[in-house]
Motif scaffolding. Sequence first.
Motif, PDB file in Angstrom:
ATOM      1  N   ILE A 182       0.844  -1.206   0.000  1.00  0.00           N
ATOM      2  CA  ILE A 182       0.000   0.000   0.000  1.00  0.00           C
ATOM      3  C   ILE A 182       0.875   1.251   0.000  1.00  0.00           C
ATOM      4  O   ILE A 182       0.604   2.205  -0.729  1.00  0.00           O
ATOM      5  N   GLN A 183       1.935   1.240   0.792  1.00  0.00           N
ATOM      6  CA  GLN A 183       2.826   2.403   0.840  1.00  0.00           C
ATOM      7  C   GLN A 183       3.470   2.636  -0.520  1.00  0.00           C
ATOM      8  O   GLN A 183       3.569   3.771  -0.987  1.00  0.00           O
ATOM      9  N   GLU A 184       3.904   1.579  -1.169  1.00  0.00           N
ATOM     10  CA  GLU A 184       4.544   1.720  -2.486  1.00  0.00           C
ATOM     11  C   GLU A 184       3.574   2.329  -3.498  1.00  0.00           C
ATOM     12  O   GLU A 184       3.923   3.260  -4.229  1.00  0.00           O
ATOM     13  N   ILE A 185       2.361   1.808  -3.536  1.00  0.00           N
ATOM     14  CA  ILE A 185       1.366   2.288  -4.496  1.00  0.00           C
ATOM     15  C   ILE A 185       0.964   3.729  -4.186  1.00  0.00           C
ATOM     16  O   ILE A 185       0.925   4.577  -5.080  1.00  0.00           O
ATOM     17  N   SER A 186       0.690   4.026  -2.922  1.00  0.00           N
ATOM     18  CA  SER A 186       0.265   5.387  -2.564  1.00  0.00           C
ATOM     19  C   SER A 186       1.382   6.393  -2.808  1.00  0.00           C
ATOM     20  O   SER A 186       1.123   7.535  -3.203  1.00  0.00           O
ATOM     21  N   SER A 187       2.616   5.981  -2.619  1.00  0.00           N
ATOM     22  CA  SER A 187       3.755   6.868  -2.872  1.00  0.00           C
ATOM     23  C   SER A 187       3.858   7.220  -4.363  1.00  0.00           C
ATOM     24  O   SER A 187       4.072   8.379  -4.723  1.00  0.00           O
ATOM     25  N   VAL A 188       3.672   6.235  -5.222  1.00  0.00           N
ATOM     26  CA  VAL A 188       3.714   6.492  -6.666  1.00  0.00           C
ATOM     27  C   VAL A 188       2.579   7.432  -7.060  1.00  0.00           C
ATOM     28  O   VAL A 188       2.781   8.380  -7.825  1.00  0.00           O
ATOM     29  N   ILE A 189       1.374   7.188  -6.537  1.00  0.00           N
ATOM     30  CA  ILE A 189       0.241   8.060  -6.857  1.00  0.00           C
ATOM     31  C   ILE A 189       0.553   9.492  -6.450  1.00  0.00           C
ATOM     32  O   ILE A 189       0.344  10.434  -7.221  1.00  0.00           O
ATOM     33  N   HIS A 190       1.081   9.665  -5.253  1.00  0.00           N
ATOM     34  CA  HIS A 190       1.428  11.002  -4.763  1.00  0.00           C
ATOM     35  C   HIS A 190       2.523  11.642  -5.622  1.00  0.00           C
ATOM     36  O   HIS A 190       2.414  12.805  -6.020  1.00  0.00           O
ATOM     37  N   GLN A 191       3.576  10.885  -5.912  1.00  0.00           N
ATOM     38  CA  GLN A 191       4.696  11.415  -6.704  1.00  0.00           C
ATOM     39  C   GLN A 191       4.271  11.820  -8.114  1.00  0.00           C
ATOM     40  O   GLN A 191       4.865  12.724  -8.701  1.00  0.00           O
ATOM     41  N   GLN A 192       3.256  11.170  -8.639  1.00  0.00           N
ATOM     42  CA  GLN A 192       2.777  11.491  -9.989  1.00  0.00           C
ATOM     43  C   GLN A 192       1.700  12.574  -9.988  1.00  0.00           C
ATOM     44  O   GLN A 192       1.112  12.876 -11.019  1.00  0.00           O
ATOM     45  N   GLY A 193       1.432  13.156  -8.817  1.00  0.00           N
ATOM     46  CA  GLY A 193       0.478  14.262  -8.726  1.00  0.00           C
ATOM     47  C   GLY A 193      -0.968  13.830  -8.590  1.00  0.00           C
ATOM     48  O   GLY A 193      -1.875  14.645  -8.737  1.00  0.00           O
ATOM     49  N   GLY A 194      -1.201  12.568  -8.294  1.00  0.00           N
ATOM     50  CA  GLY A 194      -2.558  12.073  -8.138  1.00  0.00           C
ATOM     51  C   GLY A 194      -3.062  12.251  -6.723  1.00  0.00           C
ATOM     52  O   GLY A 194      -2.289  12.383  -5.779  1.00  0.00           O
ATOM     53  N   ASN A 195      -4.373  12.250  -6.598  1.00  0.00           N
ATOM     54  CA  ASN A 195      -5.018  12.318  -5.293  1.00  0.00           C
ATOM     55  C   ASN A 195      -5.847  11.053  -5.136  1.00  0.00           C
ATOM     56  O   ASN A 195      -6.790  10.826  -5.899  1.00  0.00           O
ATOM     57  N   LEU A 196      -5.502  10.231  -4.160  1.00  0.00           N
ATOM     58  CA  LEU A 196      -6.215   8.982  -3.903  1.00  0.00           C
ATOM     59  C   LEU A 196      -7.535   9.311  -3.219  1.00  0.00           C
ATOM     60  O   LEU A 196      -7.556   9.786  -2.092  1.00  0.00           O
ATOM     61  N   LEU A 197      -8.647   9.100  -3.941  1.00  0.00           N
ATOM     62  CA  LEU A 197      -9.970   9.430  -3.420  1.00  0.00           C
ATOM     63  C   LEU A 197     -10.605   8.276  -2.665  1.00  0.00           C
ATOM     64  O   LEU A 197     -11.357   8.484  -1.725  1.00  0.00           O
ATOM     65  N   LYS A 198     -10.319   7.054  -3.113  1.00  0.00           N
ATOM     66  CA  LYS A 198     -10.913   5.885  -2.474  1.00  0.00           C
ATOM     67  C   LYS A 198      -9.994   4.696  -2.695  1.00  0.00           C
ATOM     68  O   LYS A 198      -9.459   4.517  -3.784  1.00  0.00           O
ATOM     69  N   LEU A 199      -9.841   3.896  -1.659  1.00  0.00           N
ATOM     70  CA  LEU A 199      -9.036   2.681  -1.757  1.00  0.00           C
ATOM     71  C   LEU A 199      -9.751   1.584  -0.996  1.00  0.00           C
ATOM     72  O   LEU A 199     -10.042   1.726   0.189  1.00  0.00           O
ATOM     73  N   VAL A 200     -10.055   0.500  -1.693  1.00  0.00           N
ATOM     74  CA  VAL A 200     -10.658  -0.676  -1.079  1.00  0.00           C
ATOM     75  C   VAL A 200      -9.704  -1.824  -1.360  1.00  0.00           C
ATOM     76  O   VAL A 200      -9.413  -2.118  -2.521  1.00  0.00           O
ATOM     77  N   SER A 201      -9.198  -2.441  -0.301  1.00  0.00           N
ATOM     78  CA  SER A 201      -8.216  -3.511  -0.493  1.00  0.00           C
ATOM     79  C   SER A 201      -8.637  -4.754   0.280  1.00  0.00           C
ATOM     80  O   SER A 201      -9.396  -4.685   1.242  1.00  0.00           O
ATOM     81  N   SER A 202      -8.104  -5.894  -0.172  1.00  0.00           N
ATOM     82  CA  SER A 202      -8.373  -7.155   0.511  1.00  0.00           C
ATOM     83  C   SER A 202      -7.201  -8.102   0.282  1.00  0.00           C
ATOM     84  O   SER A 202      -6.359  -7.877  -0.583  1.00  0.00           O
ATOM     85  N   GLN A 203      -7.195  -9.139   1.089  1.00  0.00           N
ATOM     86  CA  GLN A 203      -6.211 -10.204   0.938  1.00  0.00           C
ATOM     87  C   GLN A 203      -6.998 -11.498   0.772  1.00  0.00           C
ATOM     88  O   GLN A 203      -7.952 -11.752   1.506  1.00  0.00           O
ATOM     89  N   GLU A 204      -6.618 -12.290  -0.223  1.00  0.00           N
ATOM     90  CA  GLU A 204      -7.289 -13.571  -0.431  1.00  0.00           C
ATOM     91  C   GLU A 204      -6.289 -14.582  -0.953  1.00  0.00           C
ATOM     92  O   GLU A 204      -5.200 -14.221  -1.391  1.00  0.00           O
ATOM     93  N   SER A 205      -6.668 -15.831  -0.903  1.00  0.00           N
ATOM     94  CA  SER A 205      -5.791 -16.902  -1.368  1.00  0.00           C
ATOM     95  C   SER A 205      -5.942 -17.096  -2.863  1.00  0.00           C
ATOM     96  O   SER A 205      -7.051 -17.091  -3.396  1.00  0.00           O
ATOM     97  N   ALA A 206      -4.804 -17.300  -3.539  1.00  0.00           N
ATOM     98  CA  ALA A 206      -4.832 -17.601  -4.967  1.00  0.00           C
ATOM     99  C   ALA A 206      -5.508 -18.953  -5.172  1.00  0.00           C
ATOM    100  O   ALA A 206      -5.320 -19.881  -4.374  1.00  0.00           O
ATOM    101  N   ALA A 207      -6.274 -19.083  -6.240  1.00  0.00           N
ATOM    102  CA  ALA A 207      -7.082 -20.282  -6.483  1.00  0.00           C
ATOM    103  C   ALA A 207      -6.245 -21.559  -6.570  1.00  0.00           C
ATOM    104  O   ALA A 207      -6.594 -22.567  -5.982  1.00  0.00           O
ATOM    105  N   HIS A 208      -5.150 -21.522  -7.274  1.00  0.00           N
ATOM    106  CA  HIS A 208      -4.393 -22.752  -7.514  1.00  0.00           C
ATOM    107  C   HIS A 208      -3.251 -22.962  -6.530  1.00  0.00           C
ATOM    108  O   HIS A 208      -2.989 -24.078  -6.110  1.00  0.00           O
ATOM    109  N   SER A 209      -2.588 -21.880  -6.155  1.00  0.00           N
ATOM    110  CA  SER A 209      -1.401 -22.031  -5.306  1.00  0.00           C
ATOM    111  C   SER A 209      -1.686 -21.834  -3.822  1.00  0.00           C
ATOM    112  O   SER A 209      -0.907 -22.260  -2.979  1.00  0.00           O
ATOM    113  N   GLY A 210      -2.774 -21.139  -3.497  1.00  0.00           N
ATOM    114  CA  GLY A 210      -3.065 -20.837  -2.104  1.00  0.00           C
ATOM    115  C   GLY A 210      -2.235 -19.686  -1.558  1.00  0.00           C
ATOM    116  O   GLY A 210      -2.370 -19.315  -0.403  1.00  0.00           O
TER     117      GLY A 210
END
Length: 165
Positions: free
Chosen positions: A100-128
């Motif tokens: 999240i820090q890496e992504i938000s840092s790039v957005i900020h550095q490129q002049g973007g404003n993060l308006l909404k962020l919805v994140s989750s963690q889940e298991s990959a179907a085949h590898s887990g």
Amino acid sequence: MNHLIISFTSPDKPGLVDKLSKVIKLNHGNWQTSSLHHLSGFFAGIIEVAVTSEQTDLLINALKSIPEFSLNIEVANVVSPKVPANLVLELTANDRAGIIQEISSVIHQQGGNLLKLVSSQESAAHSGQDLFKAKATIAIDKSAIESLITEIESLADDLMVDISR
């Protein structure tokens, strides 16, 4: 008209939204926008409620008197103009600390404003293996979109970015 920004946590149990919405309705508030989630045995959320200036203090006091809720309430007297969201990114990658820090840092550095962020963690179907998934809504100047996407994609080989404008 005031807008209350209410953030809260409560141990999760059935009926919490009913309890909140009744207090808001009985005190002449109008539930506007919300994001509510079950997280590790807690129910947490943020709600925007419109209420007249005359009813604001009554509604705040009523909300604060609800047992088992930990609340933070901010009063916004002036509603900011709506910022057009001109880019939605759906991101998928192998989960790792700091993504999240890496992504938000790039957005900020490129002049973007993060308006909404919805994140989750889940298991990959085949590898887990744990996958990070997110949907980010960003306001950004059109001239910076391509460089933003390039920078986000360069964060990791396994990072997939789907774009809607």
